[in-house]
Design a protein around this motif. Sequence first.
Motif, PDB file in Angstrom:
ATOM      1  N   THR A   1      46.970  58.182 -15.138  1.00 43.48           N
ATOM      2  CA  THR A   1      46.180  59.392 -15.381  1.00 43.48           C
ATOM      3  C   THR A   1      47.077  60.563 -15.736  1.00 43.48           C
ATOM      4  OG1 THR A   1      44.477  58.632 -13.820  1.00 43.48           O
ATOM      5  CG2 THR A   1      44.488  60.970 -14.384  1.00 43.48           C
TER       6      THR A   1
ATOM      7  N   GLU B   1      43.095  70.599 -18.230  1.00 43.81           N
ATOM      8  CA  GLU B   1      42.041  70.526 -17.229  1.00 43.81           C
ATOM      9  C   GLU B   1      42.546  69.769 -16.004  1.00 43.81           C
ATOM     10  OE1 GLU B   1      41.765  69.224 -20.233  1.00 43.81           O
ATOM     11  OE2 GLU B   1      40.313  70.435 -21.356  1.00 43.81           O
TER      12      GLU B   1
ATOM     13  N   ASP C   1      48.736  59.983 -19.216  1.00 40.19           N
ATOM     14  CA  ASP C   1      47.803  60.213 -20.315  1.00 40.19           C
ATOM     15  C   ASP C   1      47.511  61.698 -20.495  1.00 40.19           C
ATOM     16  OD1 ASP C   1      47.739  57.492 -20.615  1.00 40.19           O
ATOM     17  OD2 ASP C   1      45.770  57.223 -19.702  1.00 40.19           O
ATOM     18  N   ALA C   2      47.411  62.428 -19.385  1.00 41.20           N
ATOM     19  CA  ALA C   2      47.162  63.872 -19.473  1.00 41.20           C
ATOM     20  C   ALA C   2      48.322  64.587 -20.141  1.00 41.20           C
ATOM     21  CB  ALA C   2      46.918  64.449 -18.073  1.00 41.20           C
TER      22      ALA C   2
ATOM     23  N   ASP D   1      38.760  60.368 -13.569  1.00 36.05           N
ATOM     24  CA  ASP D   1      39.945  60.014 -14.357  1.00 36.05           C
ATOM     25  C   ASP D   1      40.700  58.865 -13.694  1.00 36.05           C
ATOM     26  OD1 ASP D   1      39.604  61.979 -16.354  1.00 36.05           O
ATOM     27  OD2 ASP D   1      40.555  63.501 -15.096  1.00 36.05           O
TER      28      ASP D   1
ATOM     29  N   ARG E   1      46.559  67.756 -21.966  1.00 34.97           N
ATOM     30  CA  ARG E   1      45.396  68.279 -21.244  1.00 34.97           C
ATOM     31  C   ARG E   1      45.814  69.341 -20.242  1.00 34.97           C
ATOM     32  NH1 ARG E   1      42.178  63.630 -18.397  1.00 34.97           N
ATOM     33  NH2 ARG E   1      41.341  65.513 -17.414  1.00 34.97           N
TER      34      ARG E   1
ATOM     35  N   GLU F   1      48.312  63.731 -23.895  1.00 34.26           N
ATOM     36  CA  GLU F   1      47.209  64.401 -24.588  1.00 34.26           C
ATOM     37  C   GLU F   1      47.304  65.919 -24.523  1.00 34.26           C
ATOM     38  OE1 GLU F   1      43.838  62.849 -22.577  1.00 34.26           O
ATOM     39  OE2 GLU F   1      44.245  60.761 -23.166  1.00 34.26           O
TER      40      GLU F   1
END
Length: 262
Positions: A175, A186, A178-179, A192, A184, A182
């Motif tokens: 998780t 948030e 990937d965040a 998630d 991210r 990307e």
Amino acid sequence: MSLLQYALWFRDNAIDRVQRVLLGILKAGPIPHHVAFIMDGNRRYARDKGVQVIQGHTDGFVALRRILGICSALDIKVVSVYAFSIDNFKRPQDEVDGLMNLAEKSLLELCSYGGVLAEHGVRLNTLGRTQLFPPAVQEALAKAKELTKNNNRAVLNMCMPYSSRDEITTAVEETVHDALVEGRIEPITEKDIEDRLLTAKVKTAPLDILIRTSGVKRLSDYLLWQCTENTQIHFIDTYWPDIGLFDLLPIILDYQRKVWSQ
């Protein structure tokens, strides 16, 4: 046929008829979609029988075939079993070697033509760090999954080598990774992490019932995340090699009573 043989034949046929009647009665009510088992007690069963530990594990494999047949007769669509913990590698080497040999043989027996998975149309999934297994076991796993990949009546999740802490830790790591990739900003959510659990990757339904045999009352690092407030947890005294329909009967009835009372 001798009198003893006739008596045994009559007994077995009577038990079979009773079981068919009980299965029919159970199927008249709501049936759990996903049932998981902690297959505990093989070693104590062997000790009580005065046989070698590996014989307890072998009889445990026979019990797995029996349980899969019962679950198929009840139209339970997903069965998950704790087949081998990551911590099991710490057991005596001769026991680990025996388990690896049994796994290699049993996997192919389960999945080959005429095996219980082929008979009941069950697809095999493996959840865990299979790369920790010896090459021969990894090859058997790959072949078993290939043999059952088109089966679509039900699913067997074999958790091996598995631990829930490892599953959750890996899901959190994925998780976060990937965040970062990307970009991210948030906050990471519960969903998630849940989406990256091993059970999510094989699209496993929520866990309805968890059963542990042998009388021990703990989860032993198995499906900790998946045991939600809606999961019914049952600890039964029967050793895994002895488990049968009469052990499952009160558990399914309790599940049905709770569903009807909602």
